[in-house]
Each structure stands twice: as C-alpha cells, then as structure tokens.
Design a protein around this motif. Structure first.
Motif, PDB file in Angstrom:
ATOM      1  N   GLU A 233      -1.402 -12.141 -15.402  1.00  0.00           N
ATOM      2  CA  GLU A 233      -0.331 -12.970 -14.833  1.00  0.00           C
ATOM      3  C   GLU A 233       0.960 -12.165 -14.840  1.00  0.00           C
ATOM      4  O   GLU A 233       1.128 -11.239 -15.631  1.00  0.00           O
ATOM      5  N   GLY A 234       1.882 -12.524 -13.943  1.00  0.00           N
ATOM      6  CA  GLY A 234       3.144 -11.812 -13.908  1.00  0.00           C
ATOM      7  C   GLY A 234       3.862 -11.971 -12.584  1.00  0.00           C
ATOM      8  O   GLY A 234       3.483 -12.779 -11.738  1.00  0.00           O
ATOM      9  N   ALA A 235       4.907 -11.170 -12.412  1.00  0.00           N
ATOM     10  CA  ALA A 235       5.697 -11.183 -11.182  1.00  0.00           C
ATOM     11  C   ALA A 235       6.316  -9.814 -10.972  1.00  0.00           C
ATOM     12  O   ALA A 235       6.676  -9.128 -11.931  1.00  0.00           O
ATOM     13  N   GLY A 236       6.435  -9.443  -9.698  1.00  0.00           N
ATOM     14  CA  GLY A 236       7.148  -8.222  -9.315  1.00  0.00           C
ATOM     15  C   GLY A 236       8.027  -8.528  -8.119  1.00  0.00           C
ATOM     16  O   GLY A 236       7.576  -9.177  -7.172  1.00  0.00           O
ATOM     17  N   VAL A 237       9.283  -8.100  -8.171  1.00  0.00           N
ATOM     18  CA  VAL A 237      10.234  -8.364  -7.093  1.00  0.00           C
ATOM     19  C   VAL A 237      11.052  -7.107  -6.819  1.00  0.00           C
ATOM     20  O   VAL A 237      11.491  -6.429  -7.757  1.00  0.00           O
ATOM     21  N   VAL A 238      11.240  -6.806  -5.533  1.00  0.00           N
ATOM     22  CA  VAL A 238      12.090  -5.677  -5.154  1.00  0.00           C
ATOM     23  C   VAL A 238      13.222  -6.188  -4.260  1.00  0.00           C
ATOM     24  O   VAL A 238      13.062  -7.191  -3.559  1.00  0.00           O
ATOM     25  N   ILE A 239      14.354  -5.503  -4.318  1.00  0.00           N
ATOM     26  CA  ILE A 239      15.442  -5.752  -3.370  1.00  0.00           C
ATOM     27  C   ILE A 239      15.334  -4.700  -2.277  1.00  0.00           C
ATOM     28  O   ILE A 239      15.464  -3.499  -2.534  1.00  0.00           O
ATOM     29  N   HIS A 303      -5.700   0.124  -5.330  1.00  0.00           N
ATOM     30  CA  HIS A 303      -5.936  -1.294  -5.652  1.00  0.00           C
ATOM     31  C   HIS A 303      -6.924  -1.391  -6.816  1.00  0.00           C
ATOM     32  O   HIS A 303      -6.743  -2.212  -7.715  1.00  0.00           O
ATOM     33  N   ALA A 304      -7.975  -0.566  -6.776  1.00  0.00           N
ATOM     34  CA  ALA A 304      -8.930  -0.339  -7.882  1.00  0.00           C
ATOM     35  C   ALA A 304      -8.943  -1.417  -8.960  1.00  0.00           C
ATOM     36  O   ALA A 304      -8.307  -1.271  -9.990  1.00  0.00           O
ATOM     37  N   THR A 305      -9.727  -2.469  -8.724  1.00  0.00           N
ATOM     38  CA  THR A 305      -9.708  -3.619  -9.635  1.00  0.00           C
ATOM     39  C   THR A 305     -10.695  -3.510 -10.787  1.00  0.00           C
ATOM     40  O   THR A 305     -10.644  -4.307 -11.714  1.00  0.00           O
ATOM     41  N   SER A 306     -11.644  -2.584 -10.694  1.00  0.00           N
ATOM     42  CA  SER A 306     -12.707  -2.415 -11.687  1.00  0.00           C
ATOM     43  C   SER A 306     -13.967  -3.196 -11.301  1.00  0.00           C
ATOM     44  O   SER A 306     -14.782  -3.535 -12.150  1.00  0.00           O
ATOM     45  N   THR A 307     -14.120  -3.468  -9.990  1.00  0.00           N
ATOM     46  CA  THR A 307     -15.364  -4.095  -9.518  1.00  0.00           C
ATOM     47  C   THR A 307     -16.275  -3.022  -8.933  1.00  0.00           C
ATOM     48  O   THR A 307     -15.801  -2.041  -8.366  1.00  0.00           O
ATOM     49  N   GLY A 323      -7.481  11.768   3.315  1.00  0.00           N
ATOM     50  CA  GLY A 323      -8.141  13.037   3.015  1.00  0.00           C
ATOM     51  C   GLY A 323      -8.499  13.150   1.542  1.00  0.00           C
ATOM     52  O   GLY A 323      -8.492  12.163   0.803  1.00  0.00           O
ATOM     53  N   HIS A 324      -8.787  14.379   1.107  1.00  0.00           N
ATOM     54  CA  HIS A 324      -9.264  14.622  -0.264  1.00  0.00           C
ATOM     55  C   HIS A 324      -8.153  15.060  -1.216  1.00  0.00           C
ATOM     56  O   HIS A 324      -8.378  15.201  -2.408  1.00  0.00           O
ATOM     57  N   HIS A 325      -6.946  15.273  -0.688  1.00  0.00           N
ATOM     58  CA  HIS A 325      -5.897  15.885  -1.515  1.00  0.00           C
ATOM     59  C   HIS A 325      -5.069  14.918  -2.375  1.00  0.00           C
ATOM     60  O   HIS A 325      -4.540  15.345  -3.400  1.00  0.00           O
ATOM     61  N   PRO A 326      -4.918  13.609  -2.019  1.00  0.00           N
ATOM     62  CA  PRO A 326      -4.011  12.794  -2.833  1.00  0.00           C
ATOM     63  C   PRO A 326      -4.564  12.511  -4.230  1.00  0.00           C
ATOM     64  O   PRO A 326      -5.778  12.399  -4.420  1.00  0.00           O
ATOM     65  N   VAL A 327      -3.652  12.416  -5.180  1.00  0.00           N
ATOM     66  CA  VAL A 327      -4.003  12.102  -6.568  1.00  0.00           C
ATOM     67  C   VAL A 327      -3.870  10.592  -6.748  1.00  0.00           C
ATOM     68  O   VAL A 327      -2.884   9.987  -6.323  1.00  0.00           O
ATOM     69  N   LEU A 328      -4.847   9.977  -7.392  1.00  0.00           N
ATOM     70  CA  LEU A 328      -4.878   8.516  -7.540  1.00  0.00           C
ATOM     71  C   LEU A 328      -4.492   8.069  -8.945  1.00  0.00           C
ATOM     72  O   LEU A 328      -4.596   8.829  -9.908  1.00  0.00           O
ATOM     73  N   THR A 329      -4.072   6.804  -9.048  1.00  0.00           N
ATOM     74  CA  THR A 329      -3.986   6.135 -10.345  1.00  0.00           C
ATOM     75  C   THR A 329      -4.288   4.661 -10.142  1.00  0.00           C
ATOM     76  O   THR A 329      -4.217   4.160  -9.020  1.00  0.00           O
ATOM     77  N   ALA A 330      -4.652   3.962 -11.231  1.00  0.00           N
ATOM     78  CA  ALA A 330      -5.059   2.552 -11.170  1.00  0.00           C
ATOM     79  C   ALA A 330      -4.365   1.753 -12.277  1.00  0.00           C
ATOM     80  O   ALA A 330      -4.885   1.645 -13.385  1.00  0.00           O
ATOM     81  N   PRO A 331      -3.197   1.181 -11.984  1.00  0.00           N
ATOM     82  CA  PRO A 331      -2.460   0.417 -13.002  1.00  0.00           C
ATOM     83  C   PRO A 331      -3.217  -0.788 -13.562  1.00  0.00           C
ATOM     84  O   PRO A 331      -2.938  -1.238 -14.675  1.00  0.00           O
ATOM     85  N   LYS A 332      -4.191  -1.316 -12.795  1.00  0.00           N
ATOM     86  CA  LYS A 332      -4.932  -2.483 -13.290  1.00  0.00           C
ATOM     87  C   LYS A 332      -5.745  -2.162 -14.539  1.00  0.00           C
ATOM     88  O   LYS A 332      -6.179  -3.077 -15.243  1.00  0.00           O
ATOM     89  N   SER A 333      -5.956  -0.865 -14.813  1.00  0.00           N
ATOM     90  CA  SER A 333      -6.644  -0.503 -16.056  1.00  0.00           C
ATOM     91  C   SER A 333      -5.839  -0.967 -17.270  1.00  0.00           C
ATOM     92  O   SER A 333      -6.395  -1.231 -18.334  1.00  0.00           O
ATOM     93  N   MET A 334      -4.516  -1.116 -17.098  1.00  0.00           N
ATOM     94  CA  MET A 334      -3.633  -1.545 -18.190  1.00  0.00           C
ATOM     95  C   MET A 334      -3.070  -2.940 -17.986  1.00  0.00           C
ATOM     96  O   MET A 334      -2.938  -3.718 -18.935  1.00  0.00           O
ATOM     97  N   GLY A 336      -4.377  -5.372 -16.034  1.00  0.00           N
ATOM     98  CA  GLY A 336      -5.282  -6.385 -15.534  1.00  0.00           C
ATOM     99  C   GLY A 336      -4.956  -6.647 -14.074  1.00  0.00           C
ATOM    100  O   GLY A 336      -4.120  -5.963 -13.470  1.00  0.00           O
ATOM    101  N   HIS A 337      -5.616  -7.645 -13.499  1.00  0.00           N
ATOM    102  CA  HIS A 337      -5.414  -7.963 -12.079  1.00  0.00           C
ATOM    103  C   HIS A 337      -4.478  -9.162 -11.972  1.00  0.00           C
ATOM    104  O   HIS A 337      -4.836 -10.278 -12.338  1.00  0.00           O
ATOM    105  N   LEU A 338      -3.271  -8.923 -11.460  1.00  0.00           N
ATOM    106  CA  LEU A 338      -2.249  -9.959 -11.375  1.00  0.00           C
ATOM    107  C   LEU A 338      -2.331 -10.766 -10.079  1.00  0.00           C
ATOM    108  O   LEU A 338      -1.400 -11.505  -9.736  1.00  0.00           O
TER     109      LEU A 338
END
Length: 408
Positions: A233-239, A303-307, A323-334, A336-338
């Motif tokens: 659960e949570g919220a994210g807001v940008v201006i 997006h990588a939800t762990s499914t 392509g094959h060059h971008p480096v990925l990360t998955a914040p949902k590992s920490m 959870g899925h908000l």
C-alpha cells in the motif's frame, strides 16, 4: 497538441519503506524489504499472511476530524501530494488555480470503506451507515481531495487502469500540460486495500507469494523460486510543470518527462501477452515521442512483479523495444506491489535514478530465471551515466504504460 517541455519539480510519497520520499529512497538504496507478517486477527484464516504495509500511519499527518472523513487511500493521496507541493517550492508561490490540474488514480479505490460500512449495515442497520460513505468509497475520492487541498480548477481526473494507474495518471498529466490546459499538474497514484477480501481474492487467483515464513524474501522478481507478488500500500505523487513556468519561478528540476506510451494488449483480463508485444509498443511510443532512439535508453525500471509469466514477458518486451543494453532494476522486490500506486512510486524511483545517476539494487534475485537475458542491478546501488530511463507499468486488463525521463 504542443511539444512543450514538461519537467518534474516536486516529489511526494508514503510507502512501506518510509513516510516520505527521502526515507523510501534510502531504504531502496540500502536494499531493505518493506514486507512483513500481517499480525491482524483477520489474517490468521488467510492463505497469504504477509504484506508490505505503510511505514507510517497517514492519519497522524492530517487533521483528526478531516482524516476520519477520508478513506485510507484518500489520506495517503493528501499526505503524498502535500510533500510534493512543498518539495516543488509552491507553498509560497501564487499559482493560477485555473491553470492547476490534478490527475490521481487508484486501482481499487475506497474498498476498505465499502466493506466496513457494509459490515455496519448488516449488523446495525441503515441508520448507522456513515453519511461520509459515498465520498470515501468513490474511485475519484483521492483525486478530489487533492484538488480541494490545493484549489485546482483546470480539471481533476482519476484514471483507473489496475496496476498501470499511477503511471497512466502521470502520462495524462503530461498531456494536460502539452494540450495547453494547465501549467502545473499534481499527478500520481494511490492504493490502500490490505484487507481480508482483496487478500483472499488475490490468494484464490494464486497470484500472491505464500512465503509466509520468510516475508522479506517473498518478493523476488526474475528469481527461479518466485511464486507471486506481495500486496503493498502507498502513494506516489509528482509535480509536473511546463518548463517555462518552472524556469520563471526559479524552480529546481529533477528531470524532464520527455515521452509517454500507452497501449493495450487485447489478450486477457489477467495474464499479459506472453510475448510482451503491447508492452514493447508502449516503450517504442515513449521513445519516439521523446525524439530519442533506443540506444539512448540506459536504464529500465521494470514492472517486474515476481509472477512467473509477467517477469519474462517484460524481458522479451524490453529486448524488442530497447535492445540488450539497458540495465534493469525491480523496486517491487522491496516495496511489494502497490497496485494503483506502483507506477507513480516507481516513476519517482526512476526520476531519482536519473537525477542522482544511481540505480537501486533488486533484492532476492538468487538464481536468475533462464529467461532473464538482460542485466539486473543487484547487491549494491549502481552508479552510472544516465541520460534517459524508462519506467514500465502494466495492469490487469492488458494496460501498458511506459514513461521516459531524461536529465534536466
């Protein structure tokens, strides 16, 4: 539609890792999990007894009487938007309210209010149902409260597209500014439905991890041992601000929102297209709209939800579009899925990655799935030169959103 430059001048969040952006970012860089056991009495009967609950109770940051008239999803919307507004330096600026817009969505909305008031109806009859029930449960409630808080008059909108909602809201905010309807848009996503019914519903779908004995290691995108997502659960807001408007008031700028892509799979109500075709089209749209090439994209916040199906479909889509060059990360590992908040909170993570030239690690990736053919940041945060990064968000119903952020 004009191609006006749109910049990000303020960030606000409340998440399982912290009650604001700074603590959330610090938690991500430290590789800390926000997932823990559910200790509520009602959780004992559930198959899944873990979740990523908020680090701070939002009601403690609001006027007590006003907080009681808000659903939890509305509370987090106001808390995160206030932080973003202050962070953007708008507290002491005269903003034309007729040029101020809001786009804040939720995937599920005021479900906890609906269910709680139904219990009251069943047990005590209709006279005991709260007169605040409807404004608390309506899906546009979070957006409406944000609009009222800041007096927004250019339009208040509440997109609902499951787990792509928060990112879609930011994309609509971009369009509001480019179409000339607004100079400043408060945009983001919220969710707060850690309750027995959604938990039971997702549990019956077998969509969630049942690693009840090891909650901090339950969310494990791309790991061979993954067994589903963890509800958060949570919220994210940008201006978002028209670049000229931000420059005229000397605002600090985190990044540019240079492009967005929105597509739909037309495939299944729950499962993504296993080849990720619609996802790839969204990324390609965002890159084209930004006037960039795929070689310019150094990083994808996945997006990588762990499914099992979703994680690999996304890898295929990234390979096809970037392509094959971008480096990925998955914040949902920490985190959870908000759900409806995921795309907005993870946009903030992507913005900060571009701003600080630093990518947070993915945790719990012990044995990578053979289908993971791209590089993922693990262990320590990765310092790297980033001119452009994508944030991906996909939702039940086949909604795909890609947002492209570039250096200010």
């Amino acid at each position: 539609m004009s191609n006006a430059d749109v910049v990000v001048t303020g960030l606000g969040a409340t998440t399982p890792l912290g009650g604001d952006v700074a603590s959330t970012w610090a938690g991500l860089l430290a590789g800390r999990s926000g997932v823990g056991p559910l200790t509520q009495d009602w959780a004992a009967q559930l198959t899944v007894r873990i979740a990523a609950q908020l680090a701070e109770d939002p009601s403690t940051k609001l006027d007590r009487i006003k907080a009681r008239r808000m659903d939890r999803s509305e509370q987090v919307a106001v808390v995160a938007s206030r932080e973003a507004w202050t962070d953007a330096g708008l507290d002491d600026v005269e903003v034309d309210r007729g040029r101020l817009g809001v786009v804040v969505g939720s995937g599920i909305g005021g479900a906890t209010t609906l269910l709680a008031q139904d219990d009251i109806l069943e047990q005590h009859g209709p006279r005991k149902v709260s007169p605040h029930t409807i404004p608390m449960l309506m899906p546009n409630g979070p957006a409406a409260w944000v609009g009222l808080t800041f007096g927004a008059q250019a339009g208040v909108h509440a997109p609902t597209s499951a787990c792509a909602t928060g990112a879609e809201a930011i994309a609509w905010g971009l369009d509001m500014i480019r179409s000339g309807r607004a100079d400043v848009v408060i945009a983001g996503g919220v969710e707060a439905v850690i309750h027995p019914l959604p938990m039971a519903g997702f549990g019956s779908m077998r969509a969630m991890s049942i690693r009840n004995d090891d909650p901090e290691r339950a969310s494990r995108p791309w790991d061979t041992d993954r067994d589903g997502f963890v509800l958060g659960e949570g919220a994210g807001v940008v201006i978002l601000e028209r670049a000229e408007h931000a420059a005229a008031r000397g605002a600090k700028v985190y990044a540019r929102l240079s492009g967005s892509g929105m597509t739909s799979d037309g495939y299944d109500i729950v499962q993504p297209d296993p080849e990720g075709v619609g996802q790839a089209r969204a990324m390609t749209q965002a890159i084209k709209e930004a006037g960039l090439t795929k070689q310019d994209i150094g990083h994808v916040n996945a997006h990588a939800t762990s499914t099992p199906v979703g994680d690999i479909a996304e890898v295929k889509s990234i390979e096809a579009a970037v392509g094959h060059h971008p480096v990925l990360t998955a914040p949902k590992s920490m985190l959870g899925h908000l759900l409806g908040a995921a795309g907005a909170v993870e946009s903030i993570v992507t913005i900060l990655s571009v701003h600080h030239q630093l990518i947070p690690p993915t945790i719990n990736l012990d044995v990578p799935d053979p289908g993971l053919t791209l590089e993922v940041v693990t262990g320590e945060p990765r310092k790297m030169h980033l001119d452009a990064a994508l944030n991906n968000s996909f939702g039940f119903g086949g909604h795909n959103v890609a947002l492209l952020f570039t250096r200010a």
